[in-house]
Motif scaffolding. Sequence first.
Motif, short mmCIF file in Angstrom:
data_model
loop_
_atom_site.label_atom_id
_atom_site.label_comp_id
_atom_site.label_asym_id
_atom_site.label_seq_id
_atom_site.Cartn_x
_atom_site.Cartn_y
_atom_site.Cartn_z
N VAL A 41 0.83 -1.20 0.00
CA VAL A 41 0.00 0.00 0.00
C VAL A 41 0.87 1.25 0.00
O VAL A 41 0.61 2.20 -0.73
CB VAL A 41 -0.95 0.00 1.22
N ASP A 42 1.92 1.25 0.82
CA ASP A 42 2.80 2.41 0.97
C ASP A 42 4.23 2.01 0.65
O ASP A 42 4.78 1.08 1.26
CB ASP A 42 2.74 2.97 2.39
N VAL A 72 8.13 3.79 0.07
CA VAL A 72 8.94 5.00 0.24
C VAL A 72 10.36 4.75 -0.24
O VAL A 72 10.96 3.71 0.08
CB VAL A 72 8.95 5.47 1.71
N ALA A 92 0.07 1.20 -5.47
CA ALA A 92 0.62 1.68 -4.21
C ALA A 92 0.77 3.19 -4.20
O ALA A 92 0.85 3.84 -5.25
CB ALA A 92 1.98 1.03 -3.96
N ARG A 93 0.81 3.76 -3.01
CA ARG A 93 1.20 5.16 -2.84
C ARG A 93 2.72 5.18 -2.76
O ARG A 93 3.31 4.66 -1.81
CB ARG A 93 0.59 5.74 -1.57
N ARG A 110 6.26 7.30 -2.61
CA ARG A 110 6.83 8.60 -2.25
C ARG A 110 8.34 8.57 -2.36
O ARG A 110 8.98 7.57 -1.97
CB ARG A 110 6.42 8.98 -0.83
N GLU A 136 4.84 10.86 -5.34
CA GLU A 136 4.91 12.09 -4.56
C GLU A 136 6.37 12.32 -4.14
O GLU A 136 7.04 11.38 -3.71
CB GLU A 136 4.04 11.97 -3.30
N GLU A 172 5.84 7.16 10.72
CA GLU A 172 5.04 6.57 9.64
C GLU A 172 5.41 5.10 9.45
O GLU A 172 6.52 4.68 9.76
CB GLU A 172 5.30 7.33 8.33
N VAL A 228 5.34 1.86 6.53
CA VAL A 228 5.24 1.56 5.10
C VAL A 228 5.33 0.05 4.90
O VAL A 228 5.66 -0.70 5.83
CB VAL A 228 6.37 2.27 4.30
N ASP A 229 5.03 -0.37 3.68
CA ASP A 229 5.13 -1.80 3.35
C ASP A 229 6.44 -2.12 2.65
O ASP A 229 6.94 -3.25 2.77
CB ASP A 229 3.95 -2.19 2.44
#
Length: 266
Positions: free
Chosen positions: A35-36, A38, A58-59, A61, A85, A99, A101-102
Amino acid sequence: MSAAVWDPAHYLTYADERGRPFVELLTRVRAESPVDVVDLGCGPGNLTALLAQRWPAARVRGLDASPEMIAAAHASSSAAPQDVEYEVADLRAWLTRGEEVDVLVSNATLQWVPDHLDLLPDLVARVRPGGWIAVQVPGNFEEPSHTLRDEIAARAPYAGFTRDIAVPDAHDARTYAEALASLGCEVDAWETTYLHVLHGPDPVFAWVSGTGARPTLAALPGGVREAYEAEFKAALREAYPEGPAGVLLPFRRVFVVARVCEAGSR
């Protein structure tokens, strides 16, 4: 200590060669539907875009401490949107946000963070159980491309300007593997030595001046910097002579991919 200003265009001179380790690292991350995601130390974002292609749902960043790099990433993203992003953010500052993240990727970044081995528990804590952390750092600090930089910088008149500059450093694959395993991770660690074939005038200087040597060069004032560059280029030409294929630059890279185990799985 003032931070060096990074030049995205210069950094991308050898974009293909610099990108190969990222691709090799990514192939060993077996996350299916994160999902996340980075990318810590994303640089100009050209490689972060691969994360969005790998996991389009996924989001994604990209964070980097260099405003110049993030500006280049935004410009690239605007020209060819990849649903990424980008944000100017220091790695240590991001860790304090709490935070989760995955998938956490750090490619050719941790070598600039002093005592970064001590940060591994915090990095692992930012990855959800069952998630992945993937790290790649250079392992070529004993090569002439680095030792000559430091030897010349320690001489007069350069030493007065370069005494406190940032210099990259990292560990071997075993060290990272043992550290992450002690944190309860399933670890895959390895090393690869690439043999880059470079062309053009002073190509090894062109390579290192965009990365490892940049803080040194940035610390030297006009006039002094030109003299340093002349000495450094001459020494690099002797250490890396041109042959039938061009100038060969051996470059060792250290990789570690770890899965953060779920509670009760060990």
